[in-house]
Write an enzyme that holds these catalytic residues in place. Structure first.
Site, PDB file in Angstrom:
ATOM      1  N   CYS A   1    -106.034  50.296  52.248  1.00 30.56           N
ATOM      2  CA  CYS A   1    -105.383  49.417  53.266  1.00 30.56           C
ATOM      3  C   CYS A   1    -106.423  48.866  54.271  1.00 30.56           C
ATOM      4  CB  CYS A   1    -104.352  50.200  53.823  1.00 30.56           C
ATOM      5  SG  CYS A   1    -103.105  49.614  54.837  1.00 30.56           S
TER       6      CYS A   1
ATOM      7  N   HIS B   1    -101.029  51.783  49.388  1.00 30.27           N
ATOM      8  CA  HIS B   1    -101.377  53.290  49.635  1.00 30.27           C
ATOM      9  C   HIS B   1    -101.186  54.052  48.068  1.00 30.27           C
ATOM     10  CE1 HIS B   1    -102.180  53.164  53.763  1.00 30.27           C
ATOM     11  NE2 HIS B   1    -101.038  52.388  53.947  1.00 30.27           N
TER      12      HIS B   1
ATOM     13  N   GLU C   1    -101.962  56.726  47.540  1.00 27.57           N
ATOM     14  CA  GLU C   1    -101.667  58.021  47.635  1.00 27.57           C
ATOM     15  C   GLU C   1    -100.189  58.362  47.993  1.00 27.57           C
ATOM     16  OE1 GLU C   1    -102.949  56.084  49.477  1.00 27.57           O
ATOM     17  OE2 GLU C   1    -102.697  56.435  51.543  1.00 27.57           O
TER      18      GLU C   1
END
Lengths: 198, 255
Positions: A79, A179, A181
């Site tokens: 990001c 993202h 994650e």
């Protein structure tokens, strides 16, 4: 060992847990020695570009990243952690980045911002990062993006109002605007692919 | 390459447990938040929202622990709302693993809170939750507090415009007229807010049958939040997505 660069930005816990699915040794730190020794360095980043840059500089993260680049050691920017690798951003004020990738980060041309949610990423051909997940959706939250594909790199694009870089891979540096994650199983696979290549 | 429409189950959390009930009364224990979060993740939810309805300080501490356990196991975005009054409250929740924070009453009382949060963490972490109902105001909709029982004395559209200028990244638009009726989202309100709002809108309140979801998207919603229809098992996230897909909306599918 993978180091997650702690410079007070980004959801470190989420990043830590997601990368821990792929590698048992994760350290969240800004200790230069650990960050330089690590097999891979993850640079997260959430919030405004200028704030992230100044926090990064305040812990010496800029020097850590530059030194790893000089030594050809793997880096994964996420990001705003990807955006700061570019020359500059026009978010709020014009702010310099690290200039590792050439190009500017500018506001996305779309009526509704932020670009928030799951969007498909068209993986670059021969991408190692997207191996097995060539046309999956990933979770984005941002209003600014790098739009010009980087020459000599694998550029994977997405579209929201216009095309922009969702992910870039150049030698030992990878970065994603989304993202991983927070991108469920597709994100976990992408992280595994990166870790496997270290 | 298209941004998909999001389906967001909402869980009411108190004292470390998920509770369900009608209008915050007759609450019954509905299980462990982490377990339910995992279940919804596997069912294809695109995000999750926890609404902390804890009454005590001790219970709020438990919520932080629940957020952190959830973030360790569920790798989709988590929004947490309820009782957030300060930048420090936001910081604690983000550090515990929340991705976004929703504010409601505290921002009405002190709108500057929006500026403070977005300056520190960026507007993308901040969801403005607006409980609105029909009223004799400029736009025809007013903001309420206390679960729709009291008027906040503010026009809904002017409050949203003000908040977006101050720095919220998303609007969670709850229709207090439709809430609990299961007669569909308030489409007229959605259309009106869409016209003046340039951040994503999450529609909430009134979902009763599957086709309600596609109607809300047609009216301009970017995401759809629902609680009871999912908890009571009337239909699943997958059922809703299948219906949206056949209606031609882009959705995320799990492999």
């Amino acid at each position: 060992m993978i180091a997650i660069l702690d410079y007070g930005s980004g959801n470190l816990r989420s990043a830590e847990r997601a990368f821990a699915l792929a590698d048992s040794r994760i350290v969240v730190t800004n200790d230069p020695k650990l960050c330089l020794e690590a097999d891979g360095l993850v640079v997260p980043g959430v919030g405004a570009f200028a704030a992230c840059m100044s926090q990064l500089i305040s812990v010496g993260g800029d020097e850590i990243i530059r030194e790893r680049v000089e030594n050809s050691k793997p880096i994964f920017g996420i990001c705003v952690g990807m955006q700061i690798l570019f020359d500059s951003s026009s978010e709020k004020t014009q702010t310099s980045g690290l200039g590792i990738f050439s190009g500017e980060v500018t506001q996305i041309k779309s009526q509704i911002l932020p670009h928030m949610g799951w969007n498909t990423v068209k993986a670059a051909e021969n991408s190692q990062l997207f191996d097995g997940i060539e046309s999956e959706t990933f979770y984005f939250v941002h209003s600014y993006a790098a739009k010009k594909p980087i020459p000599g790199a694998l550029n994977s694009l997405t579209n929201y109002g216009e095309d922009f870089i969702a992910s870039v891979e150049r030698d030992f540096i990878v970065a994603t605007q989304f993202h991983p994650e927070k991108s469920g199983s597709a994100g976990a696979t992408l992280i595994k692919n990166w870790v496997a290549a270290l | 390459m298209t941004l998909v429409k999001r389906i967001i189950p909402c869980l009411d959390v108190a004292g470390g447990r998920v509770v369900k009930g009608v209008n915050f009364t007759d609450l019954i224990d509905a299980g462990d938040p982490v377990e339910l979060a995992r279940k919804y993740d596997q069912a294809g939810a695109d995000e999750l929202t926890f609404l902390d309805i804890s009454a005590s300080v001790e219970d709020r501490a438990t919520t932080l622990e629940v957020v952190s356990r959830t973030a360790e196991e569920v790798f989709i975005p988590l929004t947490v709302g309820g009782g957030i009054r300060s930048v420090e409250d936001v910081n604690e929740l983000l550090r515990a693993g929340a991705d976004k924070i929703s504010v409601n009453t505290a921002a009405l009382i002190r709108p500057q809170l929006i500026n403070e949060i977005s300056e520190r963490f960026g507007n993308q972490v901040l969801v403005l939750s607006v409980d609105a109902r029909r009223a004799d105001t400029e736009s025809g909709f007013e903001v309420t507090t206390h679960g729709g029982r009291e008027s906040a004395g503010v026009d809904a559209l002017s409050w949203i415009t003000d908040a977006v200028t101050r720095g919220v990244g998303e609007i969670l638009l709850n229709s207090m007229d439709a809430d609990g009726t299961r007669s569909g989202f308030d489409l007229e309100m959605l259309r009106k807010v869409r016209e003046i709002c340039d951040v994503p809108i999450i529609a909430s309140g009134g979902a009763g049958k599957i086709s309600d979801f596609s109607d809300a998207l047609k009216a301009g919603a970017d995401a759809l939040l629902a609680a009871s229809v999912f908890h009571f098992g009337e239909f699943s996230v997958a059922d809703v997505k299948e219906d949206l897909r056949s209606a031609g909306f882009p959705i995320r599918t799990l492999n």
